[in-house]
Design an enzyme around this catalytic site. Structure first.
Site, PDB file in Angstrom:
ATOM      1  N   LYS A  77       0.843  -1.192   0.000  1.00 51.69           N
ATOM      2  CA  LYS A  77       0.000   0.000   0.000  1.00 51.69           C
ATOM      3  C   LYS A  77       0.887   1.255   0.000  1.00 51.69           C
ATOM      4  CE  LYS A  77      -3.703   2.204   2.714  1.00 51.69           C
ATOM      5  NZ  LYS A  77      -3.043   3.504   2.983  1.00 51.69           N
ATOM      6  N   SER A 122      -1.856   4.951  -3.809  1.00 48.51           N
ATOM      7  CA  SER A 122      -2.361   5.818  -2.745  1.00 48.51           C
ATOM      8  C   SER A 122      -1.317   6.843  -2.352  1.00 48.51           C
ATOM      9  CB  SER A 122      -2.700   4.954  -1.519  1.00 48.51           C
ATOM     10  OG  SER A 122      -3.025   5.734  -0.396  1.00 48.51           O
ATOM     11  N   HIS A 153      -1.978   8.212   0.737  1.00 46.70           N
ATOM     12  CA  HIS A 153      -2.279   8.150   2.171  1.00 46.70           C
ATOM     13  C   HIS A 153      -2.825   9.493   2.670  1.00 46.70           C
ATOM     14  CE1 HIS A 153      -1.159   5.493   5.775  1.00 46.70           C
ATOM     15  NE2 HIS A 153      -1.971   6.427   6.253  1.00 46.70           N
ATOM     16  N   ARG A 194       0.087  12.431   2.597  1.00 47.09           N
ATOM     17  CA  ARG A 194       1.209  12.452   3.552  1.00 47.09           C
ATOM     18  C   ARG A 194       2.403  13.198   2.974  1.00 47.09           C
ATOM     19  NH1 ARG A 194       3.826   8.958   6.285  1.00 47.09           N
ATOM     20  NH2 ARG A 194       3.460  10.043   8.243  1.00 47.09           N
ATOM     21  N   GLY A 218      -9.712   9.879  -1.960  1.00 42.10           N
ATOM     22  CA  GLY A 218     -10.746  10.664  -2.617  1.00 42.10           C
ATOM     23  C   GLY A 218     -11.903   9.865  -3.173  1.00 42.10           C
ATOM     24  N   ARG A 264     -11.918   8.174   4.124  1.00 42.96           N
ATOM     25  CA  ARG A 264     -12.471   9.201   5.001  1.00 42.96           C
ATOM     26  C   ARG A 264     -13.882   9.629   4.619  1.00 42.96           C
ATOM     27  NH1 ARG A 264      -7.515  13.129   6.930  1.00 42.96           N
ATOM     28  NH2 ARG A 264      -6.013  11.460   7.309  1.00 42.96           N
TER      29      ARG A 264
END
Length: 301
Positions: A175, A197, A199, A202, A232, A254
């Site tokens: 990941k 990703s 993340h 970050r 997203g 999220r």
């Protein structure tokens, strides 16, 4: 005196804007109801939408929910989706597995390699369908190896990753891949899948995953390694765009948190069900009879 500081770059905002900039054409003649089912890691799932690899929700949501990771694992079981779990002690992981959700354990890139092997061993002995590592958590914003809940992170070479893959004996997911360079390395060392990703931004100025995805799929060619995407992904349309660009599955993150906080398992099930409905709707409008049959030619940039 006016504040002359430049505005802070918002990676997640740029990712959202890129997702929304991709347009979709209609192909309705001959179109029928689509089939959203996929096969991953030798299992059949109802949809290519997967759960996120959240960590420590018992700490972060202690005033709202008893254990958010257990709640969304139960939702994954009921909806027959791939479930993920992030950083946490073995006993918490066992609690999640006890829900019956088909779960992938994502392990942090610990400096203590023994801890990595111990968590892999626990996962494979207790029924995880796959394990993996979020390599995008190696560095902290202070420019040092990250410190996460008193655990120091450390560098991970391709030989380190190969050793985890060989030890695991179950599928291994890397990941935090955000380049063709890392994607090809993962294929060469035997990873079963990568998760494209950043993340949730970050690294400052990180490229949106869907923007780099065509370069990754092009570099991999007909490689058997599965390609997943997150960051997203909030709607069925987002999922469709990722799938059209070559992803085998996507993870929501999220975006589902408000539903999880407000209504727990029921809220997550309702949110993901709506995403599945949106995905089926757009697949119908584009003549896409199956997830693997989505034609990237329907996208316009």
């Amino acid at each position: 005196m006016a504040d002359l500081k430049p505005p802070k770059f918002d990676t997640n905002k740029v990712t959202r804007e890129y997702l929304d900039s991709i347009l979709i054409e209609q192909r309705l003649i001959g179109s029928v109801l689509p089939n959203l089912e996929i096969e991953l890691f030798g299992e059949r799932f109802a949809s290519p939408i997967m759960m996120p690899a959240f960590s420590h929700l018992r700490k972060f949501l202690r005033d709202e929910r008893p254990n958010g990771m257990v709640e969304y694992a139960l939702a994954a079981k009921n909806l027959n989706l791939v479930n993920y779990v992030g950083m946490g002690p073995d006993e918490e992981f066992r609690e999640i597995l006890d829900t019956g959700a088909k779960t992938v354990r994502i392990i942090k890139p610990y400096a203590d390699k023994d801890k990595i092997f111990e968590q892999i061993e626990f996962a494979k002995k207790n029924g995880a369908i796959a394990v993996g590592m979020d390599i995008d958590h190696i560095f902290g914003s202070d420019g040092q190896y990250d410190l996460v809940f008193e655990d120091r992170m450390g560098p991970q070479s391709d030989e380190d990753l190969r050793s985890y893959i060989e030890f695991a004996e179950i599928p291994f997911v890397v990941k935090g891949v955000l380049s063709a360079f890392d994607a090809v390395n993962c294929a060469e060392i035997g990873a079963a899948a990568i998760l494209v990703s950043h993340h949730s931004g970050r690294m400052p100025f990180a490229i949106p995953p869907l923007k780099i995805l065509p370069e990754i799929t092009g570099a991999l060619g007909k490689c058997d390694m599965k390609i997943f995407v997150d960051c997203g992904i909030a709607t069925g349309a987002d999922a469709f765009k990722a799938l059209a660009l070559g992803a085998d599955a996507v993870a929501v993150g999220r975006a589902m948190m408000p539903a999880l906080i407000k209504e727990g398992q029921a809220g997550v099930e309702a949110y993901i069900t709506k995403m599945n409905q949106e995905l089926a709707y757009i697949m119908g409008f584009t003549g896409s009879r199956s997830v693997s049959g989505i034609d990237p030619g329907v996208l316009h940039f």
